[in-house]
Enzyme design. Structure first.
Site, mmCIF file in Angstrom:
data_model
loop_
_atom_site.group_PDB
_atom_site.id
_atom_site.type_symbol
_atom_site.label_atom_id
_atom_site.label_comp_id
_atom_site.label_asym_id
_atom_site.label_seq_id
_atom_site.Cartn_x
_atom_site.Cartn_y
_atom_site.Cartn_z
ATOM 1 N N ASP A 1 -8.843 9.601 -0.047
ATOM 2 C CA ASP A 1 -8.510 8.248 -0.497
ATOM 3 C C ASP A 1 -7.050 7.938 -0.198
ATOM 4 O O ASP A 1 -6.149 8.593 -0.715
ATOM 5 C CB ASP A 1 -8.766 8.121 -2.003
ATOM 6 C CG ASP A 1 -8.421 6.742 -2.537
ATOM 7 O OD1 ASP A 1 -9.354 5.932 -2.697
ATOM 8 O OD2 ASP A 1 -7.230 6.463 -2.783
ATOM 9 N N TYR B 1 0.496 3.107 0.738
ATOM 10 C CA TYR B 1 0.963 4.492 0.643
ATOM 11 C C TYR B 1 1.776 4.889 1.875
ATOM 12 O O TYR B 1 2.487 5.892 1.842
ATOM 13 C CB TYR B 1 -0.205 5.473 0.496
ATOM 14 C CG TYR B 1 -1.073 5.287 -0.713
ATOM 15 C CD1 TYR B 1 -0.743 4.415 -1.749
ATOM 16 C CD2 TYR B 1 -2.259 6.009 -0.826
ATOM 17 C CE1 TYR B 1 -1.566 4.256 -2.838
ATOM 18 C CE2 TYR B 1 -3.089 5.861 -1.921
ATOM 19 C CZ TYR B 1 -2.742 4.973 -2.928
ATOM 20 O OH TYR B 1 -3.575 4.822 -4.011
ATOM 21 N N LYS C 1 -7.249 0.803 1.315
ATOM 22 C CA LYS C 1 -7.161 -0.402 0.491
ATOM 23 C C LYS C 1 -6.248 -1.432 1.145
ATOM 24 O O LYS C 1 -5.240 -1.068 1.771
ATOM 25 C CB LYS C 1 -6.604 -0.056 -0.898
ATOM 26 C CG LYS C 1 -7.267 1.146 -1.555
ATOM 27 C CD LYS C 1 -6.592 1.545 -2.855
ATOM 28 C CE LYS C 1 -7.068 2.904 -3.318
ATOM 29 N NZ LYS C 1 -6.463 4.026 -2.563
ATOM 30 N N HIS D 1 -6.767 -3.739 -3.377
ATOM 31 C CA HIS D 1 -5.960 -2.809 -4.169
ATOM 32 C C HIS D 1 -5.688 -3.309 -5.588
ATOM 33 O O HIS D 1 -5.749 -2.538 -6.549
ATOM 34 C CB HIS D 1 -4.647 -2.526 -3.435
ATOM 35 C CG HIS D 1 -4.073 -1.177 -3.744
ATOM 36 N ND1 HIS D 1 -3.364 -0.437 -2.837
ATOM 37 C CD2 HIS D 1 -4.110 -0.425 -4.873
ATOM 38 C CE1 HIS D 1 -2.992 0.709 -3.388
ATOM 39 N NE2 HIS D 1 -3.429 0.732 -4.625
#
Length: 279
Positions: free
Chosen positions: A49, A54, A79, A112
């Site tokens: 994930d 990120y 996401k 998200h």
């Protein structure tokens, strides 16, 4: 149902999703995330994930590319970030995510955050529905959506979300949300299942862990799974990645499950989805 790392839950569209995966929130791109994902896959993990925000999708993609495991045996989630919400911008963001991951499709793509003040998540969802219908995503869902956000989305959508990934741990058991998701056949998934380490010294959890000769982290992860919640604990250390998955050889009793459920404080480690507007 919960035999080993290959155990899956079936989403409402028939896609099988592993109960346990690796999260890579705050894992540095490059060597750190490549190492983390590589070691997870080597030790039997099949679900990874990540997210655009990120900033480690490229490293995740590199680890997948280097893996000996066939792509169709892996379950890859990413996401769309808040600043990319909206119909066309979501379509563009998805293509960028695919390129960074060096993949032809995603197994799961999530919105998200709802970001209510933006008021774009319905347009964003229409883009996800389009990508799903085109076969570019095997399952679509949301993250950090409360019941009110889900109800608003479901009112107008063609496809009900298959997954809702939310903060979930013994101090935030989200009972009303879990009931809502069950009623609408939406699979709940936990981020921050260990409350970013805050729960590891808890006396109740420690007593249960000692009884089973397990760690507190293993007890929490097992509680997630027995609660019917998919979970994605994060680690960059191989021994912890292995330890987090060593949860299929014991079972919590009904009394122990009740003890952990009773620890709820409605205490969030992350932001409240109604107020979070970072983009």
């Amino acid at each position: 149902m919960l035999n080993d790392l290959s155990s899956t839950t079936t989403l409402h569209n028939g896609v099988e999703m592993p109960w346990l995966g690796l999260g890579v929130f705050k894992v540095e791109d490059g060597d750190e995330v490549i190492h983390s994902v590589t070691k997870a896959i080597e030790n039997g993990y099949r679900s990874i994930d990540t997210a655009a925000v990120y900033k480690n999708e490229e490293g995740v993609g590199q680890a997948i590319k280097q893996s000996d495991v066939a792509r169709d045996q892996l379950f890859i989630t990413s996401k769309v970030w808040n600043s990319d919400q909206g119909y066309q911008s979501t379509l563009d963001a998805f293509e960028s995510t695919l390129a960074r991951l060096q993949l032809d499709y995603l197994d799961l793509y999530l919105i998200h955050w709802p970001v209510p003040e933006l008021n774009k998540y319905k347009d964003t969802w229409r883009a996800l529905e389009k990508l799903y219908k085109e076969g570019k995503i095997r399952a679509i869902g949301v993250s950090n959506f409360k019941e009110s956000h889900l109800a608003e989305l479901i009112k107008d959508c063609e496809i009900v979300p298959m997954v809702n990934q939310v903060e979930f741990h013994p101090h935030l058991t989200q009972e009303p949300l879990r009931a809502y998701c069950r009623d609408h056949h939406i699979q709940l998934e936990a981020w921050s299942p260990l409350k970013q380490g805050e729960l590891l010294d808890d006396p109740i959890l420690t007593e249960i862990a000692n009884h089973h000769n397990k760690t507190v982290a293993q007890v929490i992860i097992r509680w997630d799974l027995q609660s019917g919640v998919v979970t994605i604990p994060k680690s960059v250390k191989e021994h912890r990645i292995i330890s987090n998955a060593d949860v299929f050889d014991f079972e919590l009793t009904a009394e122990e499950m009740s003890q952990i459920n009773a620890m709820n404080k409605d205490d969030r480690r992350g932001p409240d989805p109604d107020a979070f507007n970072k983009y």
